[in-house]
Design a protein around this motif. Structure first.
Motif, mmCIF file in Angstrom:
data_model
loop_
_atom_site.group_PDB
_atom_site.id
_atom_site.type_symbol
_atom_site.label_atom_id
_atom_site.label_comp_id
_atom_site.label_asym_id
_atom_site.label_seq_id
_atom_site.Cartn_x
_atom_site.Cartn_y
_atom_site.Cartn_z
ATOM 1 N N LEU A 49 0.832 -1.208 0.000
ATOM 2 C CA LEU A 49 0.000 0.000 0.000
ATOM 3 C C LEU A 49 0.865 1.257 0.000
ATOM 4 O O LEU A 49 0.549 2.232 -0.685
ATOM 5 C CB LEU A 49 -0.925 0.011 1.220
ATOM 6 C CG LEU A 49 -1.836 1.230 1.362
ATOM 7 C CD1 LEU A 49 -2.858 1.266 0.226
ATOM 8 C CD2 LEU A 49 -2.539 1.245 2.717
ATOM 9 N N THR A 411 -9.380 -2.867 7.676
ATOM 10 C CA THR A 411 -9.792 -1.740 6.838
ATOM 11 C C THR A 411 -11.317 -1.727 6.708
ATOM 12 O O THR A 411 -11.974 -2.740 6.981
ATOM 13 C CB THR A 411 -9.159 -1.831 5.447
ATOM 14 O OG1 THR A 411 -9.751 -2.924 4.726
ATOM 15 C CG2 THR A 411 -7.651 -2.048 5.544
ATOM 16 N N ALA A 417 -4.572 -4.155 7.175
ATOM 17 C CA ALA A 417 -3.381 -3.348 6.924
ATOM 18 C C ALA A 417 -2.313 -3.710 7.944
ATOM 19 O O ALA A 417 -2.589 -3.788 9.147
ATOM 20 C CB ALA A 417 -3.718 -1.860 7.003
ATOM 21 N N LEU A 453 -1.152 -4.681 2.551
ATOM 22 C CA LEU A 453 -2.552 -5.080 2.669
ATOM 23 C C LEU A 453 -2.665 -6.582 2.484
ATOM 24 O O LEU A 453 -2.146 -7.135 1.508
ATOM 25 C CB LEU A 453 -3.416 -4.375 1.616
ATOM 26 C CG LEU A 453 -3.665 -2.880 1.794
ATOM 27 C CD1 LEU A 453 -4.494 -2.354 0.628
ATOM 28 C CD2 LEU A 453 -4.361 -2.588 3.121
#
Length: 783
Positions: A49, A411, A417, A453
């Motif tokens: 990410l 998330t 995450a 992620l």
């Protein structure tokens, strides 16, 4: 990216140090290569990410109600250690002495300028799924240990403050920067108030960090608040802060769907927090509270795949260092294979990741992995067990030894995450033998950091989802919410509770909550409902404490009612008898003893209480310990060179062992002798003899955190001096010399912390000869 001048100097000095860097040091991988190093369960995948140079040293991440992504960073980790060894490296000499030492005062002072926190808004401007733009929302905060979206803005944990940031006009910049609360303790960077997490009740829960003794203040508080040594929760608007049950030993807290809570310690994947809220325990000042958390798993081993860092292998193979750390525990001594840094637990509450709903995850950053457990209900208690098929492997591992997961966040669409504190060495510098610190350095990778992620292979599963609660969870949570104002706004829930027939089909967690909530009811029928609960569920874990908290001043009535028809209420009856006995009101105790139905162990407790209620024989008033005077210190200071001279004159280990046994073993343990009231002394061989000498002659000079002397004056006239073993709203458990534990009720005692006064008696310099003190030091440092 911003660095202070001093930090640039540090990097330059590290590069040109006189000590060469070993060739076996693991090297960093670019993000795309590191992504290939992950092994995850079938049906899941990893995607990057964000990474350096956009971010570095990330410690937390959150999404706000507009879907914006924020990250907080913690800078300065191990910098003081690097300053210290850089100065040493300039001499060209390796420090080979076996011991564990902190950086010099000068190094710590210089590191302050490089120790801070940042908050950034991240965005993906080209839509490729990776963040490519960062806007700094706050810089030069104190080090940040977590972030959460709340009240239209962000709440950041950065001791000594909790800060609120808000973009009020929608321009992606914060116009509001407010210290919601301030006054929290600070210390070594390994911890601080941490991981703000929104609980099922809407409060924001935080880990305690270092023990805070001073009052907490804030612009929206009506009065300062003094917190006990426990975790705490706040209102997002800053209007309230209060203690909660349980204490995170590292970083992080997580909730089940029913509001039950887990925290972590370094060597355990999870601690289950006693499911009795602090506010309930406060109701009955005569009832001692149970322990507030306990290990939820016996698991100690982990199964990493990343290569073990060479410093760990070399420390394990070093006979003296292995012996030193083995005295603490095998997990401390071994190069790998054990939990040593468990943190950031997460109970996954979504369906997007297949096979993961309701499972428990926890980071083990030192081993480059994430551990998974299933949550097993055992009555009112929750246990953690490895998932079938993962008995000897882990849920997520990386073969990149620079991968260090420190934070897990679910998330909004159901991914997870992972904040990766990507660097060569994640361990506290002082745990690394100093000569290996000199060779490898302790801050390599300080300019890196990644967020990954964890996604389903089928990304169509990702979507916002309302949490689907079971009927039992709904009832438990509704009871907690309704009883907060004594059912004034939700009387229908009270009516349903009072009409409930408790039987073997009642879920244990609901029965326990019912007992707690009945204590909030003002209805006369609540007493009879509690009696029925004790008869049908009195043998459940914590039911005795729950019921005692619900019947302040009515313990005798309930005890006598249960004596007529006890059912399964014996644990409740014993606890009620204990409360009555501890209240020390002779007439009340005698009234209970007149009842023929009061028999067996219950009667024994009351008889003991009758004896304890009698005043002690008159004795001269006990002297309150005080810090030594300047004259005393000056006299003992003259002993220092005399003892040092004796240390050079071959002190006798056996004589020191005899003296330690007779003089010190009531409060200290070393070489298998004694009990741990004060600090364990098995590791003293790593400390300089001069330092040990000052601990003996001047015990109040530098008391270790967690070993402050508590003084308790009881209602009977006793004076107790000890170390706090457990703290609760109504009671304090002291560990006394000899290792005996004594629980006292706060309402029956005057309790104070003696600042700068050690439990260890001063004046050993008068009571012992320099030779005897040298013999004790020789024994402590022997191996």
């Amino acid at each position: 990216m911003r660095f202070s001048f001093s930090f640039v100097w540090l990097i330059a000095l590290s590069t040109f140090a006189a000590i060469p860097r070993p060739q076996d040091a693991p090297q960093p991988l670019p993000p795309e290569r590191s992504a290939e190093m992950f092994i995850v369960p079938s049906g899941l995948k990893i995607r990057l990410l964000a990474s350096e140079p956009l971010i570095h040293e990330p410690s937390g991440i959150c999404w706000d109600e507009r879907g914006r992504v924020f990250v907080c960073e913690l800078h300065g980790y191990n910098v003081e250690g690097q300053y210290d060894i850089d100065a040493l490296n300039a001499t060209g000499q390796l420090d080979l002495e076996v011991r564990r030492v902190q950086a010099s005062t000068e190094a710590k002072k210089r590191a302050e300028a490089d120790t801070y926190g940042s908050v950034k808004l991240l965005s993906d401007t080209n839509g490729d799924g990776q963040m490519d733009k960062a806007v700094v929302w706050a810089d030069r905060l104190p080090p940040c240990y977590g972030i959460v979206a709340a009240n239209g803005g962000l709440i950041v944990a950065c001791a000594p403050h909790i800060v609120f940031l808000k973009d009020a006009d929608g321009d992606n910049l914060p116009e509001i920067h407010e210290k919601l609360f301030t006054g929290f303790a600070t210390g070594a960077l390994e911890r601080g108030i941490n991981a703000p997490t929104v609980g099922p009740d809407g409060w924001i829960y935080l880990g305690k960090g270092w023990s805070t003794k001073s009052p907490i203040t804030g612009p929206h508080l009506s009065l300062p608040v003094v917190l006990p040594d426990s975790d705490f929760r706040i209102r997002a608007d800053g209007s309230a802060i209060e203690p909660v049950t349980g204490s995170a030993r590292t970083i992080g807290t997580t909730f089940t769907s029913g509001g039950e809570r887990f925290v972590t310690s370094t060597t355990s994947p999870g601690l289950f927090v006693t499911p009795i809220e602090w506010r309930y325990l406060q109701r009955n000042a005569d009832a001692a509270a149970p322990r507030l958390d306990e290990a939820a798993s016996d698991e100690t081993q982990v199964y990493p795949l990343a290569p073990v860092h060479p410093w760990r292998i070399k420390r394990e193979q070093h006979a003296d260092y292995f012996a030193f750390y083995r005295k603490i525990s095998l997990s401390d001594a071994a190069a790998s294979g054990f939990f040593t840094s468990a943190c950031s637990p997460l109970v996954y509450q979504h369906e997007a990741l297949p096979g993961l709903h309701g499972h428990y995850l926890v980071c083990e950053p030192a081993a480059s992995l994430i551990h998974r457990a299933q949550i097993i209900r055992d009555g009112t208690r929750l246990r953690l067990e490895r998932v079938k098929g993962e008995e000897t492997r882990e849920f997520l591992v990386s073969r990149d030894s620079w991968f260090h997961p420190v934070s897990l966040t679910q998330t909004p669409d159901g991914a997870i995450a992972i904040c990766d504190f990507y660097r060569e060495i994640i361990e506290d510098y002082s745990a690394i033998p100093r000569h290996l610190q000199q060779q490898y350095g302790v801050i390599n990778g300080h300019d890196r950091g990644r967020i990954w992620l964890l996604l389903p292979e089928d990304e169509s599963r990702l979507r916002p989802m309302k949490q689907n609660l079971s009927e039992v969870d709904k009832k438990v949570l509704s009871l907690r919410a309704a009883d907060a104002d004594h059912f004034n706004t939700m009387p229908e829930i009270e009516a349903e509770l009072l009409a409930t027939s408790f039987d073997d089909q009642t879920p244990p967690q609901l029965a326990l909550q019912a007992a707690l909530s009945l204590g909030q009811s003002k209805s006369p029928s609540a007493f009879d409902a509690l009696r029925r609960l004790a008869q049908t569920h009195g043998d459940l874990r914590w039911m005795d404490a729950a019921i005692a908290s619900s019947v302040p001043k009515r313990e005798r009535d309930l005890l006598l009612a249960l004596a007529k028809e006890p059912g399964r209420s014996l644990p409740v009856m014993l606890n009620l008898a204990g409360v009555i006995a501890a209240r020390s009101e002779m007439r009340e105790i005698e009234t209970c003893l007149k009842e023929k139905l009061i028999t067996g162990k219950v009667r024994e407790v009351l008889v003991l209480g009758l004896e304890e209620s009698k005043p002690l024989p008159a004795t001269p008033p006990a002297m309150t310990p005080t810090a030594p005077t300047g004259t005393q210190n000056a006299t003992w200071e003259k002993q220092v060179p005399l003892v040092i001279a004796e240390l050079k004159n071959k002190p006798t280990i056996e004589a020191g062992k005899t003296l330690f046994t007779s003089t010190c073993s009531a409060c200290h343990r070393s070489h298998g002798i004694g009990v741990n009231v004060g600090p364990d002394l098995d590791a003293e061989f790593q400390r300089a003899p001069e330092t040990i000498l000052r601990d003996i002659l001047f015990p109040s000079e530098a008391a270790r955190p967690g070993f402050e002397t508590m003084m308790v004056k009881t209602k009977r006239g006793e004076l107790l001096l000890g170390i706090s073993a457990s703290d609760s709203p109504t009671s304090l458990t002291l560990r006394l010399p000899g290792g005996i534990e004594r629980t006292v009720l706060r309402k029956h005692a005057s309790i104070s912390t003696l600042r700068n006064v050690s439990l260890m008696p001063a004046g050993l310099g008068d009571a012992m000869t320099p030779r005897q003190i040298a013999d004790i030091i020789a024994f402590l440092r022997s191996r």
